[in-house]
Design an enzyme around this catalytic site. Structure first.
Site, short mmCIF file in Angstrom:
data_model
loop_
_atom_site.label_atom_id
_atom_site.label_comp_id
_atom_site.label_asym_id
_atom_site.label_seq_id
_atom_site.Cartn_x
_atom_site.Cartn_y
_atom_site.Cartn_z
N HIS A 1 43.23 30.40 46.61
CA HIS A 1 41.90 30.51 45.99
C HIS A 1 41.96 30.07 44.52
O HIS A 1 41.90 30.89 43.62
CB HIS A 1 41.44 31.95 46.12
CG HIS A 1 40.06 32.24 45.61
ND1 HIS A 1 39.12 31.27 45.35
CD2 HIS A 1 39.46 33.43 45.32
CE1 HIS A 1 38.01 31.84 44.91
NE2 HIS A 1 38.19 33.15 44.88
N CYS B 1 33.72 31.92 40.93
CA CYS B 1 34.24 31.35 42.17
C CYS B 1 33.26 30.38 42.84
O CYS B 1 33.66 29.58 43.68
CB CYS B 1 34.60 32.45 43.15
SG CYS B 1 35.80 33.63 42.48
N CYS C 1 31.49 34.69 47.82
CA CYS C 1 31.08 35.69 46.83
C CYS C 1 31.47 35.21 45.44
O CYS C 1 32.39 34.41 45.28
CB CYS C 1 31.70 37.05 47.14
SG CYS C 1 33.50 37.07 47.07
#
Length: 392
Positions: free
Chosen positions: A348, A88, A378
């Site tokens: 996302h 991510c 994160c």
């Protein structure tokens, strides 16, 4: 040492899973963001020294996704390209790597960002290479296996989110309330038109050659706020994380141009903002949800700042508890965080989110007339990145 200027910051809308962008490859989404960034800044493409883009699950995209994006955007074949996978954090890591290359004197200007089309990620047949002689065989979802699964404890990353909820004592009601606030902020931002500054509309070819223009994130309009409190837990039947208080699965891309102070002066281009620092942090993989706080702490310490010195924050809502935990650690008021909604409402697309939240942070600072901002997220495997900016 030369300051790092951000002179362009654009992103595509975020498409829903199997939604508007289901037929659009990730490099094509990135090409749209690239062209929008160049148009926004009037930065000469010939002055770019390198392109760095994040992408997490590259299976089925084809060779060298960043190279594909750059060529599809019409940039010259002479621009070197690299694709980066830091889960991510991929898009943000590209900003950091680009910045480091400028500080080292290797580059003067870099094109950076991220891309992911989660709708197009294929299934895998891991034993097919050796041949299937008899019986049923299992297909592996590459999106989950390579993007959303913790290989260290062999659990879905949502199960790690449940650990965070228990550690901080976050109730289901608190998480749902946070997610509802994020949705309301996103809808208000859409209605106000504030996203127009950051979003690059995408043309999608439909049936019969008809071209549809997608100019808004799909998620907020599809949400059912009245259903949020009644959803079942998504990862643990006795847990508190649901599809609503977790980020959705999405498609999208983002692009920024970062250049040295000397370069922008020579070209007569006004920066949007200055990058004032960036950091990384790593810890036990299953506690990746709490990694942003130590990354942010390092970032603030390096600059002699307190959390109260920061005007606005973008802390990625992989799960509501991730942002809630960081807010609790630094006593950050809700009204300063993800002010136009976060990933639980907007989406996302994992390879893009690290750079997307920087784009959104710059827009929020601009719209609110604020100066200093921090973005952090994160990362699966127990990591986090953080970056700070000041508006020019």
């Amino acid at each position: 040492m030369s300051r790092l200027a951000i002179v362009a910051a654009k992103r595509t809308p975020m498409g829903a899973f199997s939604g508007a962008f289901a037929g659009v490859p990730a490099p094509a989404l990135a090409a749209t963001a690239i062209n929008a960034a160049l148009e926004q800044s009037k930065f000469p493409a010939a002055e770019l020294d390198e392109a760095l883009f994040g992408n997490v699950v590259s299976a089925g995209i084809g060779q060298a996704p960043t190279r594909q994006a750059v060529i599809k955007a019409g940039l010259d074949n002479s621009l070197p390209c690299t694709t980066v996978n830091k889960v991510c954090g991929s898009g943000m890591k590209c900003i950091m790597m680009g910045g480091d290359s400028i500080k080292a004197g290797a580059n003067d200007a870099v094109l950076v960002g991220g891309m992911e089309n989660m709708s197009r990620i294929p299934y895998l047949l891991p034993d097919a290479r050796a041949g299937h002689r008899m019986g049923d065989k299992k297909a592996i979802d590459a999106m989950v296996h390579d993007g959303l699964w913790d290989p260290y404890d062999n659990v879905h990353m949502g199960n790690c989110g449940e650990l965070c909820a228990k550690e901080f004592g976050f109730t289901r009601e608190q998480q749902d309330e946070y997610a509802l606030q994020s949705l309301e902020m996103a809808k208000a931002a859409q209605a106000s038109g504030v996203f127009d500054w950051e979003i690059a509309p995408v043309e999608v070819k439909g049936r019969g050659g008809k071209v549809n223009v997608v100019s808004q994130d799909e998620g907020p309009g599809m949400a059912r706020p009245d259903k949020i409190t009644s959803l079942r837990p998504a990862f643990d039947k006795n847990g508190s994380l649901t599809a609503a208080n977790s980020s959705s699965i999405n498609d999208g891309a983002s692009a920024l141009i970062v250049a040295s102070e000397e370069k922008v002066k020579a070209l007569g281009i006004e920066p949007i903002a200055w990058i004032t620092g960036y950091t990384q942090h790593a810890q036990t993989p299953k506690y990746f949800t709490t990694a942003p706080a130590p990354a942010i702490a390092k970032l603030l310490e390096k600059q002699g700042l307190k959390a109260s010195d920061v005007d606005l924050w973008e802390i990625n809502e992989a799960f509501a508890v991730v942002t809630m935990a960081a807010m609790k650690e630094f006593s950050i008021p809700r009204e300063q965080v993800n002010v136009h909604g976060g990933a639980t409402a907007l989406g996302h697309p994992i390879g893009s989110s690290g750079s997307r939240i920087v784009v959104s942070l710059l827009n929020a600072l601009r719209a609110k007339g604020k100066s200093r901002g921090v973005a952090s997220l994160c990362i699966g495997g127990g990591e986090a990145t953080a970056i700070s900016v000041e508006m020019a």
